[in-house]
Enzyme design. Structure first.
Site, PDB file in Angstrom:
ATOM      1  N   GLU A 193     -14.077 -14.948   9.165  1.00 41.30           N
ATOM      2  CA  GLU A 193     -13.993 -14.349   7.833  1.00 41.30           C
ATOM      3  C   GLU A 193     -13.638 -15.378   6.761  1.00 41.30           C
ATOM      4  O   GLU A 193     -12.463 -15.656   6.532  1.00 41.30           O
ATOM      5  CB  GLU A 193     -12.953 -13.208   7.809  1.00 41.30           C
ATOM      6  CG  GLU A 193     -12.852 -12.556   6.427  1.00 41.30           C
ATOM      7  CD  GLU A 193     -11.839 -11.412   6.335  1.00 41.30           C
ATOM      8  OE1 GLU A 193     -11.140 -11.151   7.324  1.00 41.30           O
ATOM      9  OE2 GLU A 193     -11.762 -10.798   5.268  1.00 41.30           O
TER      10      GLU A 193
ATOM     11  N   ARG B 151       0.844  -1.209   0.000  1.00 41.06           N
ATOM     12  CA  ARG B 151       0.000   0.000   0.000  1.00 41.06           C
ATOM     13  C   ARG B 151       0.878   1.257   0.000  1.00 41.06           C
ATOM     14  O   ARG B 151       0.602   2.219  -0.720  1.00 41.06           O
ATOM     15  CB  ARG B 151      -0.903   0.029   1.235  1.00 41.06           C
ATOM     16  CG  ARG B 151      -1.787  -1.187   1.418  1.00 41.06           C
ATOM     17  CD  ARG B 151      -3.121  -1.078   0.709  1.00 41.06           C
ATOM     18  NE  ARG B 151      -3.987  -2.191   1.082  1.00 41.06           N
ATOM     19  CZ  ARG B 151      -4.054  -3.353   0.429  1.00 41.06           C
ATOM     20  NH1 ARG B 151      -3.341  -3.538  -0.670  1.00 41.06           N
ATOM     21  NH2 ARG B 151      -4.855  -4.315   0.845  1.00 41.06           N
TER      22      ARG B 151
ATOM     23  N   LYS C 141     -17.761 -12.111   8.873  1.00 40.53           N
ATOM     24  CA  LYS C 141     -17.227 -11.130   7.907  1.00 40.53           C
ATOM     25  C   LYS C 141     -17.129 -11.817   6.552  1.00 40.53           C
ATOM     26  O   LYS C 141     -16.119 -12.443   6.229  1.00 40.53           O
ATOM     27  CB  LYS C 141     -15.853 -10.637   8.382  1.00 40.53           C
ATOM     28  CG  LYS C 141     -15.155  -9.707   7.403  1.00 40.53           C
ATOM     29  CD  LYS C 141     -14.026  -8.943   8.065  1.00 40.53           C
ATOM     30  CE  LYS C 141     -13.225  -8.167   7.038  1.00 40.53           C
ATOM     31  NZ  LYS C 141     -12.309  -7.187   7.643  1.00 40.53           N
TER      32      LYS C 141
HETATM   33  P1  13P Z   1     -10.760  -5.191   2.434  1.00 37.02           P
HETATM   34  O1  13P Z   1     -11.978  -4.443   2.883  1.00 37.02           O
HETATM   35  O2  13P Z   1      -9.694  -4.309   1.863  1.00 37.02           O
HETATM   36  O3  13P Z   1     -11.087  -6.383   1.604  1.00 37.02           O
HETATM   37  O4  13P Z   1     -10.067  -5.734   3.767  1.00 37.02           O
HETATM   38  C1  13P Z   1     -10.841  -6.239   4.766  1.00 37.02           C
HETATM   39  C2  13P Z   1     -10.075  -7.251   5.497  1.00 37.02           C
HETATM   40  O5  13P Z   1      -9.812  -7.102   6.670  1.00 37.02           O
HETATM   41  C3  13P Z   1      -9.642  -8.457   4.784  1.00 37.02           C
HETATM   42  O6  13P Z   1      -9.247  -9.422   5.711  1.00 37.02           O
END
Ligand code: 13P
Length: 339
Positions: free
Chosen positions: A177, A32, A219
């Site tokens: 997630e 980034r 998530k």
């Molecule tokens: P992004 O919203 O950039 O996809 O990142 C969220 C995240 O924490 C991925 O693990």
């Protein structure tokens, strides 16, 4: 225990608030920073992240929690205040990424398995002492011609559930997630089918491993057309398919679902979330846990220069507020422009 975890989970999805994912690993944050020509050092990473967490009004209004990387959780702000206290000062909850990344899954053609279970109980106990009250573990599922394999989905779901059970044992709310990537030229129908399979497998494993759903947050990805698909589904279709998929798979005991942005543009990530909240009744709170879609504009405005801090904070506060509106279905393109 469950009651306490439930309280934390509910605070993470308090009305009009969502989560800032600022837990980029050292490798990811370097990528980034490379885009803005800034060296990634312990100091520059601290300065950048502290700048975001100091946006007190936007944090208080729109950010319920922040996911941190190990280094940041232990860092102090420039004035010596622990970063966790800077976050708490906005009535926001510190969280921690605890997986150690996605590695090649043996016996597959490039599918991934997320690692980090060894020693996790002890790490979680330490993170709790430092101040983390929730954690994150990201499983990565790729769509391709013959993938994902059932083997990949099951092993990742099994690891997610082992992680979640360990978190709850240490009084930490697990963010579960399972990310189905938007990379590829697949259709939205294919994304739906894979996401449905992944979520059902994950909830099977959470049940098998005695995870209390009331003390978890999901998530997931949204159900989207693949990035390279020539026929891109519109906002209403994304909202409708995502809600249908989630309703089929996610038990009502789960307090909240916070989407990842996954490579969507900032505004589209906001528009999709708002469309879902505006048009559908759901048993869970639907909010955001964005990384890129909350940070991209601020990162660009900052460019590593102290004199750009006010502009970068304005950019971050704006995105946080727009997503806060989306979390209650009140965002609109007009509001985006007016601000
Ligand atoms: P992004 O919203 O950039 O996809 O990142 C969220 C995240 O924490 C991925 O693990």
């Amino acid at each position: 225990m469950t009651e306490h975890l439930h309280d934390i989970a509910q605070a993470m999805v308090a009305r009009g608030r969502g989560i800032l994912a600022a837990d980029e690993s050292s490798g990811t944050i370097k990528k980034r920073f490379d885009t803005i020509g800034v060296d990634s050092t312990e100091g520059s990473r601290r300065d950048y992240r502290e700048m975001l967490f100091r946006c007190t009004d936007a944090m208080k209004d729109s950010i319920s929690g922040v996911i941190l990387y190990d280094e940041t959780l232990r860092q102090k702000a420039a004035d010596g205040t622990p970063i966790v206290d800077v976050i708490r000062a906005s009535n926001s909850i510190p969280g921690i990424k605890v997986d150690t990344g996605a590695k090649d899954l043996a016996g597959t053609q490039g599918e991934k398995i997320t690692e980090g279970l060894d020693g996790l109980r002890e790490r979680l106990a330490e993170y709790h002492d430092i101040g983390a009250r929730f954690a994150k573990w990201r499983a990565v599922i790729t769509i391709g011609a013959d993938i994902p394999s059932s083997y990949c989905v099951h092993t990742n779901a099994h690891a997610l559930a082992r992680y979640a059970a360990l978190c709850q044992e240490q009084n930490i709310v697990p963010i579960v997630e399972p990310e189905v990537l938007m990379d590829g030229d697949h259709s939205i129908e294919r994304c739906f089918e894979v996401t449905e399979f992944v979520l059902n497998t994950v909830y099977d494993e959470l049940y098998s491993q005695n995870v209390a759903l009331e003390g978890t947050i999901l998530k997931p990805n949204m159900v989207l057309s693949g990035m390279g698909c020539p026929d891109q589904a519109g906002i209403d279709e994304v909202a409708q398919r995502t809600i249908t998929c989630l309703k089929r798979c996610v038990p009502a005991a789960v307090p909240g679902i916070c989407f990842l942005s996954g490579g969507q543009s900032d505004e589209l990530a906001t528009a999709h979330l708002s469309a879902m909240n505006a048009a559908y009744d759901m048993p869970w709170v639907l909010s955001f846990s964005y990384g890129r879609a909350l940070q991209a504009a601020a990162l660009k405005a900052w460019a590593g220069k102290a004199e750009n801090v006010p502009a970068a904070q304005t950019a971050f506060s704006h995105r946080a507020r727009m997503n806060g509106l989306a979390a209650t279905g009140q965002w609109s393109a007009e509001r985006e422009q007016a601000a």
